[in-house]
Each structure stands twice: as structure tokens, then as C-alpha cells.
Motif scaffolding. Structure first.
Motif, PDB file in Angstrom:
ATOM      1  N   ARG A  84      -5.489  -1.476   4.390  1.00 47.46           N
ATOM      2  CA  ARG A  84      -5.125  -1.354   5.754  1.00 47.46           C
ATOM      3  C   ARG A  84      -6.197   0.138   6.369  1.00 47.46           C
ATOM      4  N   THR A 114       3.804  -7.107   4.390  1.00 45.49           N
ATOM      5  CA  THR A 114       3.755  -7.882   3.001  1.00 45.49           C
ATOM      6  C   THR A 114       4.437  -9.101   2.897  1.00 45.49           C
ATOM      7  N   CYS A 164      -3.048  -2.373  -0.988  1.00 44.79           N
ATOM      8  CA  CYS A 164      -2.514  -2.822   0.316  1.00 44.79           C
ATOM      9  C   CYS A 164      -2.490  -1.785   1.291  1.00 44.79           C
ATOM     10  N   ASP A 165      -1.788  -0.606   1.221  1.00 43.53           N
ATOM     11  CA  ASP A 165      -2.080   0.389   2.146  1.00 43.53           C
ATOM     12  C   ASP A 165      -3.576   0.815   2.239  1.00 43.53           C
ATOM     13  N   ASN A 166      -4.425   1.119   1.099  1.00 44.81           N
ATOM     14  CA  ASN A 166      -5.728   1.440   1.175  1.00 44.81           C
ATOM     15  C   ASN A 166      -6.471   0.702   2.011  1.00 44.81           C
ATOM     16  N   ILE A 209       4.944   0.904   0.462  1.00 37.91           N
ATOM     17  CA  ILE A 209       3.960   0.172   1.351  1.00 37.91           C
ATOM     18  C   ILE A 209       4.591  -0.030   2.508  1.00 37.91           C
ATOM     19  N   SER A 210       3.624   0.599   3.638  1.00 40.70           N
ATOM     20  CA  SER A 210       3.915   0.360   5.039  1.00 40.70           C
ATOM     21  C   SER A 210       3.348  -0.733   5.650  1.00 40.70           C
ATOM     22  N   THR A 211       2.229  -1.391   5.180  1.00 33.12           N
ATOM     23  CA  THR A 211       1.547  -2.597   5.630  1.00 33.12           C
ATOM     24  C   THR A 211       2.379  -3.987   5.483  1.00 33.12           C
TER      25      THR A 211
END
Length: 417
Positions: free
Chosen positions: A211, A285, A207-209, A281-283
């Protein structure tokens, strides 16, 4: 252990997200009238078949399936207002934790593109605006799963007979994203990364990748469908799913995609579970899951058919067959799953739809995603809740169902085991 674990259910192999064959048509119509706000319609769109595309130059990059064949995806171009929006869907399937089980997967589409055939697009993948009101006109990419480790590993191995095996899920992920960027995703205006089951776990891992691959001004969000696998003891007292995942993590060399802060304090296997992943995870979700997830009950809680004092085969096949004692055990499993979701519940800009349906993977089915008989929370289908969250139509879309059998809108999904 590998032989005992069943493959997580896939959209094309599910045995009945449609209503149970024995259910009277009148009952279905009553459910539809009561629980669907739009006028009842008998029109059901035909699932769309989209051609398979092999990733260009994959072998040169070492981005290959378990057997060394190139990975693949299916791309349907967006149109109109959705022409520059992208939804990336990571296919689910089984993991493999030994060279023997990985070799066995090379004989199927889970380990080789030689056996892949196009799958139908329905549910969140559909181009029908009635079935998929918010994403129907987006560019939809269905990334095929053939690495055996949620698009996360980077290693090689050999089966007992010397057959070379490639554990290259991470390279597949990178090669697919690179190719899609060259096909227009670099100019995306809105994006959503999602997936089902093992593909849903992959969506959390990347997920963050994802982003980071797109400009900061582009909205990027992630949706996890039936990927919130939890580390609990089975009914015999063993941590069977931890042992299985431990084999996957070490065989495939899954480390680079795991959160660095988790690895500083915990074993890599613990960091492979969603309850640990979501802490980092910062994105934004959205977690979609059943708190009576049929795959987890069959393979994590009760991987064997019988335990002292209780036979579980019938209960695992259909929750309506469970005794009151078994239901109490399932309620205990639900309580643990919900407690591990507290991290997501407390995160700003995150979303939840945790229903009490006995099912697994709800986004790729037109029945469960958005239909007259879809499961509902707060009078919203899954599609409506996800759309409200993604587009900010409502604040704080965090919905957690009551205990089974409190939700009558789950009735159409009781035969999905």
C-alpha cells in the motif's frame, strides 16, 4: 519436524481440483445446473503459459534464492480497460526451518530458479473473462517462491557441508516490486496483492508495505488465499506448528516485516501467524480459507498418522473417511479458526469467504475460482464474492459457511488432498 511437514499444495501439483474421477458425469451436470446461475457450458479454456523473467540485477542487491540464483516472475501484460491495473500473485510452497531442509530446497524450484519452469495461468490468473470475470484483462504477475520463508527473511547461513545459503525473501520482495514499478506499476490505477498458502501469508506480511509503495489515490487491496494458518495444539498436545514456525522465524531472521505493535508484546513467532498479523493490517483485505483446510488438518492438527485410539491417515486423506469422533475433532478445529477470524469480521472494508470444503488454495484453479461446479456461499462463487468486495458492488461481503457436510457445492473439491 521439517521432514514431517508436507509442502502446502501448489496450483500445478494439486491432485484433483477437478471432480473425482469416479463421479458420474450426470451427477456433475446436475450439480452444475442447480448451483451455477449462468447457462452451463462445456467449454473450458486452455491454461495459458507465460514466459519466465529473471529479476535484473538481483545478485548485486543480494536478492537471491536459497542457492544464490536470481529470483523470477511471470508477467502477462494487461489490455483494454485493464491495461493499467495490476494483480500481484505470490507463489506458495514449503517453508524450511533448518539449514538441512533449506539446502534440500535448493535442489528444487522452491530454492533455485535453475529448476523453475513456467506455470500455467488459470483461475484468478486467467485471461478468459468467463473464467476470471473481473481480473482477466489486468497485468498479472506470478512471483516465484524460492526463499523458504514467505518472502520475509534477511540472513545467510551454511549447511553442514559448508554450502552457503541465502535467506533473502525480503530483498526478493523489494527487488521484484522495484522492477515492476519500472515496468508500469508506478502508474497503476487499481491493484490487488494476493497469493496462495505460504504466498498468501506473504501477502499479509507485505500488504501495508505494498500500500505504501503506491500513491494514496490508487486503490490497493489484498487477498489471502489459504494463508490463515492457526497456532493450535496437535492431537498429541504439542504446538508442532509453533515449533516449526519458530525455526523458520529465527533461521531466516524474520523480524522487519512483522508488526511493531505485536513485537512489543509477543514473541516474533506468534507475530508470524495470520491471526496476529490481521490485527495490525490497515489495508482492506479479503480472507479466503477453508475452515477444514486440508493442509492444516494434515500438518498442524494431525501431523502423524496415528494417535491413541484413532488412526488418522485415512481421514486426513479424505474427509469422507473420517469417523464421527474424528469429525467432531475437525469441527473443534473449525470453531477455533472461525473464532480467530473475528478480528477480520469486525473490520470495515474487509471481506471473508470461509467455506467448509476439504481443500487448500482455491484462487489458482478454474474449477474452484469460477466454474459451474465451484463452491458457493450466498449463491456466489469465490470470484463473484471477491469481485463484489473489491469493486464495492455489495456491502459487507463476509461469508462463513456452516459445518461440514452442509454445503453440497463442495462436492467437486473433496478429492484435493
Amino acid at each position: 519436524m521439517a521432514a514431517e511437514l508436507l509442502s502446502p499444495l501448489l496450483p500445478r501439483r494439486r491432485r484433483g481440483l477437478a471432480v473425482a474421477a469416479a463421479a458420474p458425469l450426470l451427477a456433475l451436470l446436475l450439480v452444475a445446473v442447480i448451483f451455477f446461475r449462468a447457462p452451463l457450458t462445456t467449454t473450458v479454456s486452455s491454461p495459458e503459459r507465460v514466459d519466465l523473467t529473471l529479476v535484473a540485477g538481483a545478485r548485486e542487491k543480494g536478492a537471491v534464492c536459497l542457492d544464490g540464483s536470481p529470483p523470477a516472475y511471470q508477467l502477462r501484460r494487461g489490455s483494454g480497460s485493464g491495461a493499467h491495473n495490476w494483480l500481484i500473485y505470490l507463489e506458495g510452497g514449503s517453508w524450511c526451518n533448518t539449514t538441512q531442509s533449506c539446502y534440500a530446497q535448493t535442489m528444487s524450484n522452491f530454492g533455485s530458479s535453475k529448476f523453475m519452469r513456467p506455470v500455467n495461468f488459470s483461475g484468478i490468473l486467467s485471461k478468459d473473462h468467463l473464467e476470471n470475470p473481473d481480473f482477466y484483462d489486468w497485468n498479472i504477475v506470478y512471483v516465484r517462491y524460492c526463499d523458504g520463508a514467505s518472502f520475509a527473511g534477511d540472513a545467510e547461513g551454511e549447511d553442514l557441508d559448508g554450502t552457503k545459503l541465502f535467506f533473502r525473501g525480503l530483498r526478493i520482495w523489494e527487488a521484484v516490486v522495484d522492477e515492476l514499478m519500472g515496468k508500469g506499476m508506478d502508474n497503476a490505477k487499481q491493484t490487488l496483492l494476493t497469493g496462495c498458502s505460504a504466498g498468501s501469508l506473504a501477502a499479509l506480511l507485505h500488504c501495508d508495505n505494498f500500500r505504501g509503495r503506491l500513491p494514496q489515490e490508487v486503490p490497493v487491496k489484498c487477498l489471502s488465499d489459504a494463508g490463515f494458518f492457526i497456532d493450535v495444539k496437535d492431537l498429541s498436545g504439542e504446538r508442532s506448528i509453533w515449533s516449526f514456525f519458530n525455526g523458520v522465524v529465527h533461521l531466516h531472521n524474520i523480524r522487519e516485516v512483522l508488526p511493531k505493535d505485536c513485537l512489543q508484546n509477543k514473541d516474533p513467532t506468534e507475530c508470524f501467524f495470520a491471526s496476529e498479523l490481521i490485527k495490525s493490517i490497515s489495508t482492506p483485505t479479503f480472507i479466503l480459507n477453508s475452515d477444514y483446510d486440508v493442509w492444516q488438518i494434515q500438518n498442524i492438527l494431525a501431523p502423524n498418522g496415528s494417535y491413541p485410539g484413532q488412526a488418522w491417515s485415512s481421514c486426513k486423506a479424505d474427509i469422507r473417511n473420517c469417523s464421527s469422533t474424528q469429525i467432531d475433532v475437525l469441527h473443534g478445529f473449525r470453531k477455533k479458526l472461525v473464532s480467530k477470524l473475528k478480528v477480520a469480521e469486525d473490520k470495515r472494508n474487509w471481506g471473508l469467504f470461509i467455506d467448509s470444503c476439504f481443500t487448500h488454495c482455491q484462487t489458482p484453479s478454474n474449477i474452484s475460482w469460477h466454474s459451474p461446479v465451484s463452491p458457493r456461499l450466498d449463491d456466489r462463487t469465490i470470484a463473484e464474492a471477491v469481485g463484489d468486495w473489491y469493486f464495492g458492488r455489495r456491502q459487507d461481503v463476509k461469508l462463513i459457511d456452516c459445518e461440514y457436510p452442509c454445503n453440497p457445492t463442495c462436492s467437486s473439491l473433496l478429492s484435493t488432498a
